[in-house]
Each structure stands twice: as structure tokens, then as C-alpha cells.
Design an enzyme around this catalytic site. Structure first.
Site, PDB file in Angstrom:
ATOM      1  N   CYS A 134      68.524  43.850  47.901  1.00  0.00           N
ATOM      2  CA  CYS A 134      68.385  42.911  46.779  1.00  0.00           C
ATOM      3  C   CYS A 134      67.254  41.934  47.093  1.00  0.00           C
ATOM      4  CB  CYS A 134      69.697  42.187  46.506  1.00  0.00           C
ATOM      5  SG  CYS A 134      70.430  41.354  47.928  1.00  0.00           S
ATOM      6  N   ASP A 194      81.982  47.208  57.072  1.00  0.00           N
ATOM      7  CA  ASP A 194      81.281  45.927  57.024  1.00  0.00           C
ATOM      8  C   ASP A 194      81.603  45.130  58.286  1.00  0.00           C
ATOM      9  OD1 ASP A 194      79.684  44.383  54.685  1.00  0.00           O
ATOM     10  OD2 ASP A 194      80.746  42.929  55.940  1.00  0.00           O
ATOM     11  N   ALA A 224      79.451  47.278  53.113  1.00  0.00           N
ATOM     12  CA  ALA A 224      80.197  47.422  51.870  1.00  0.00           C
ATOM     13  C   ALA A 224      80.559  46.124  51.168  1.00  0.00           C
ATOM     14  CB  ALA A 224      81.471  48.221  52.143  1.00  0.00           C
ATOM     15  N   ASP A 243      73.182  49.392  51.522  1.00  0.00           N
ATOM     16  CA  ASP A 243      72.664  48.167  50.907  1.00  0.00           C
ATOM     17  C   ASP A 243      72.448  47.201  52.069  1.00  0.00           C
ATOM     18  OD1 ASP A 243      72.036  45.947  49.445  1.00  0.00           O
ATOM     19  OD2 ASP A 243      73.811  45.980  48.176  1.00  0.00           O
ATOM     20  N   ASP A 251      80.433  46.674  63.387  1.00  0.00           N
ATOM     21  CA  ASP A 251      78.974  46.645  63.311  1.00  0.00           C
ATOM     22  C   ASP A 251      78.476  48.022  62.891  1.00  0.00           C
ATOM     23  OD1 ASP A 251      76.185  46.654  63.885  1.00  0.00           O
ATOM     24  OD2 ASP A 251      76.467  45.106  65.399  1.00  0.00           O
ATOM     25  N   PRO A 288      80.745  42.607  49.288  1.00  0.00           N
ATOM     26  CA  PRO A 288      82.107  42.373  48.806  1.00  0.00           C
ATOM     27  C   PRO A 288      82.752  43.539  48.066  1.00  0.00           C
ATOM     28  CG  PRO A 288      80.560  41.341  47.324  1.00  0.00           C
ATOM     29  CD  PRO A 288      79.745  41.912  48.456  1.00  0.00           C
ATOM     30  N   GLY A 289      82.035  44.663  47.871  1.00  0.00           N
ATOM     31  CA  GLY A 289      82.740  45.868  47.492  1.00  0.00           C
ATOM     32  C   GLY A 289      82.469  46.477  46.139  1.00  0.00           C
ATOM     33  N   GLY A 290      81.550  45.935  45.364  1.00  0.00           N
ATOM     34  CA  GLY A 290      81.286  46.497  44.051  1.00  0.00           C
ATOM     35  C   GLY A 290      80.892  47.963  44.096  1.00  0.00           C
TER      36      GLY A 290
END
Length: 432
Positions: A362, A268, A248, A309, A294, A250-252
Site C-alpha cells: 500500500c 502474522d 495477514a 502484502d 515471523d 488485520p485480515g481482510g
């Protein structure tokens, strides 16, 4: 060259000294910019100097090959790396229109403070004065920086030379600031004077200090690249659904899912990065259960939907993080690809029968996107793609391939590009 303290006079030296420290750390391979900043490299600076230091370091690393080309005719042999980085910083400042006299004086002062660099102050003075005589025109004549061979080769193989050259052109331009609105995006765009992108994100060309922008303190928005914001929209949770944001911080995406009405568990490994997520939840007034641990050890299942992600090479974020090509060499790719496959398998086991998983990275590398989905479908009978989940406002039909949505920096090049991202929506078997 050591990191220096904030001087009493506001002469720009504090920001330049900090920027040079960040550049030294990245070029040496010791730390990415984000890691140095997270460990307090800029904490003693004022907010304005923090922003300036980060901008100077980012732009110097973005333009490093161009600066080296410009400097090369004036250097008989390469000086120590700390001196070379001061020359690079000075070259980029001059090349982008800063007053040469001030830049020369600042770089000479910086190298004169170090025991191993002070003997090079004459060289720095002479070389940067010559660049100052050419000005921004001399800098502009240098070719667009290319990606390093360890990354450029695989990308050319995947997407073709012309596409990679188009990506490199976007990388060289830098990245505008993209934000996601908590509420009415159109109203917020008008308030900020921002461009409302076709996908619903807002884009600011000249943002300045982020925390000083209207609506920040009241939690009306958060920073999030337009490409990254699409993943939560593809998951499209219904109000009340139990959703796991599996990596998660940094949380966006956690904020997006919570704003959509989902009951979110944000998981996270990094407690430090989760601290930033908690701060953003508090600032925006949104709620989520935050769990440090984890992802592969997380056993609470029964989720309606999961957003994964996954950890990846981050090669899609180079327009925003130009230190990546200098601080990495691709050696970690194999381990990351194996971890992604393991995480997909584990995530599927945490879903309710018939639940859905959005997998994204990404990355610009098909091995971290399209290939992962192909192999997951082969491993899991009954697992199915849901391409209709990707047919969202602003998404061009040709961006959606057989395995999922492929986003690249050269898309929207005239608007400032976007991060490279791969997104796929998968539905598990309805059988328990």
C-alpha cells in the site's frame, strides 16, 4: 495535556478530549492513531464518542496545514504544542460548520485543565472567536494541504507535479467507507444503500458507526478499501487450494481468500492484530488456520499460492490515515525496501513448483512496487509475470504497467478516490 476520563454529562467533551490526546500523540511522533487506539486510548468512551473522537482527530490531522494557515495571522508566536493542537482542533471544527460558541467554550475548558496550558485559555478564547467570525468561508479560502517535503519530493519525481496535486486534493476530501461483501455484493449494496463500485467493492459516503450498520453482526461483510480488495482477486484461488496469507492481519484478504474456498493459512507477527483477524473470522463464519510468527522464519511450504502484502511505508493510505505524514519522516524507507525483497525471496521458496505469488504494497513509491518486481525477476531465473491476472472487472487498461497494477488516490477522484496500491502476480518456475 493528559487524556481525560469520560464525564458524566454527554456534552461532547469526552470525545474532544480523547481526540486531542490522539492528535498530541501523532504530532509528537509518539504513536500513530491506530497504535493509540489499539493501546486503549478510546476504550473508556461510548461507541458513539469513540467514533466521534476518531473522526475529529482524523479530520484535524488531515487539515493540519490548512488550520495552521488560518491560525497564523492571529498568533504573534507559536504557543506550546498542546495549546497549538487545541487551536487546530477548534479551527477544523469551526471550519467544518460546528457552532463556534460551543467549540470555543470546549477548547477553553480543555486547555484550562492542564497545568502547562491553563495560562493560554485567554489566547485560545480570543483566537477561536476570531475564526468563528469568519466561519467555514474563512477555512475554505485556505489552500489544499500539501504533503510534507520528505514525501512530496519523491512522489513528484515518480508521478509528476500535476498527479501529486491531484492526489493531495483527494487526500483533503477524506475517504468514504469501503466494504467487501461475503456473498452477493449487489444485494448487499441495495440493503445498505451503498454504491457498487466497478471492481465489486461497496462504498458508503456517510457510514456512521460501523458496527451498527445492517449485516455487521451477522458477518455479511467487512471493512476493506477497494484497492486493497483487488489483491486477493488477482490471486484468484481455486476451491481447495492451499494459500498462505503471509502478512495477514488485520485480515481482510484472509477473509476474501476463505470466502473463495481456499484453505488459508493466515500468518502474522503481531498477536494483537491477529486477535482482530480471529474476531472477524468468527463474526463472518469463515475459516482459516491462524499462525503467529515471523514470516521469514516460517518454513512450512508446498503452497499453491501466496499473497504477500508486505510491510511498507503505507504512503498509499494517507487519505484514510492522515496522521502518517506527521508521525513519520521517511527514515525507515531503506530498511522496509530491503525487508520486502527478503520476503519475496522467502515466499518463492514456500511455493510449489509453478505456484503463484501476488506481491503488493500500500505504497505510492516505485521502490516499494515496480522496482521490487524488476529486481525479483532479475534474481530468480524462471520467475514470470502474469499480467492477465490483473485484467479484472473495473480495472482500466492504463493502470497496468510492465511490472504490475499501479493504483493511486487520484484514480476515481470523482467517486472519492482509492488507496495507493501496487499489485503484481508472479509465477514461479515449474521446475522443482
Amino acid at each position: 495535556m493528559s487524556q481525560a476520563q469520560t464525564p458524566a454529562a454527554d456534552d461532547g467533551m469526552a470525545a474532544r478530549r480523547a481526540a486531542l490526546f490522539l492528535i498530541d500523540e501523532a504530532v509528537s511522533g509518539r504513536r500513530l492513531l491506530s497504535e493509540s487506539i489499539a493501546q486503549g486510548a478510546l476504550e473508556r468512551l461510548s461507541p458513539a464518542d469513540r467514533a466521534r473522537a476518531q473522526r475529529l482527530a482524523t479530520e484535524t490531522l488531515r487539515q493540519l496545514p490548512r488550520a495552521d494557515r488560518w491560525l497564523k495571522p492571529f498568533l504573534v508566536k507559536q504557543p506550546p504544542v498542546a495549546v497549538r493542537n487545541a487551536l487546530r482542533l477548534g479551527a477544523v471544527e469551526i471550519g467544518q460548520g460546528a457552532a463556534p460558541h460551543g467549540v470555543v467554550n470546549a477548547m477553553v475548558t480543555l486547555v484550562s485543565k492542564g497545568k502547562r496550558t491553563q495560562s493560554y485559555k485567554g489566547l485560545v478564547n480570543a483566537v477561536l472567536r476570531k475564526l468563528g467570525e469568519q466561519g467555514p468561508e474563512g477555512f475554505a479560502r485556505q489552500p489544499v494541504p500539501k504533503l510534507p517535503n520528505w514525501l512530496r519530493g519523491p512522489l513528484v519525481e515518480a508521478w509528476g507535479r500535476k498527479t501529486v496535486e491531484a492526489m493531495e486534493a483527494v487526500h483533503a476530501q477524506g475517504a468514504p467507507l469501503d466494504i467487501t461483501a461475503k456473498g452477493d455484493a449487489a444485494a448487499l449494496a441495495e440493503r445498505l444503500g451503498a454504491e457498487l463500485l466497478p471492481t465489486g467493492s461497496l462504498r458508503l459516503r456517510e457510514a456512521g458507526q460501523v458496527s451498527a450498520l445492517p449485516g455487521y453482526d451477522e458477518g455479511a461483510w467487512w471493512v476493506q478499501d477497494a484497492a486493497a480488495a483487488i489483491a486477493a482477486k488477482a490471486l484468484a484461488p481455486r476451491p481447495g487450494e492451499r494459500v498462505l496469507d503471509m502478512c495477514a492481519a488485520p485480515g481482510g484478504k484472509t477473509l476474501q481468500l476463505a470466502a473463495m474456498g481456499a484453505e488459508v493459512t493466515a500468518l502474522d507477527l503481531s498477536e494483537a492484530r491477529l486477535g482482530r483477524l480471529r474476531e472477524n473470522l468468527e463474526r463472518t463464519g469463515l475459516g482459516a488456520e491462524v499462525v503467529q510468527g515471523d514470516a521469514l522464519d516460517f518454513a512450512a511450504g508446498g503452497f499453491d499460492a501466496i499473497l504477500l502484502d508486505a510491510p511498507c511505508s503505507a504512503t498509499g493510505t494517507i487519505r484514510r490515515h492522515p496522521d502518517l505524514p506527521h508521525a513519520k519522516d521517511g527514515a525507515e524507507f531503506g530498511a522496509l525496501i530491503a525487508l520486502q525483497a527478503e520476503m519475496i525471496d522467502h515466499a518463492l521458496g514456500l511455493l510449489k513448483p509453478g505456484g503463484r505469488l501476488v506481491f503488493c504494497t500500500c505504497s505510492l513509491l516505485p521502490d516499494e512496487g515496480e522496482v521490487q518486481v524488476e529486481e525479483a525477476l532479475a534474481r530468480h531465473p524462471g520467475l514470470a509475470l502474469e499480467p492477465e491476472a490483473l485484467r479484472l472487472p473495473g480495472i482500466e487498461a492504463e493502470w497496468i504497467g510492465p511490472e504490475g497494477l499501479r493504483l493511486r488516490p487520484d484514480l476515481w477522484a470523482d467517486r472519492g478516490g482509492m488507496d495507493g496500491f501496487f499489485i503484481a502476480c508472479l509465477r514461479s518456475s515449474s521446475e522443482a
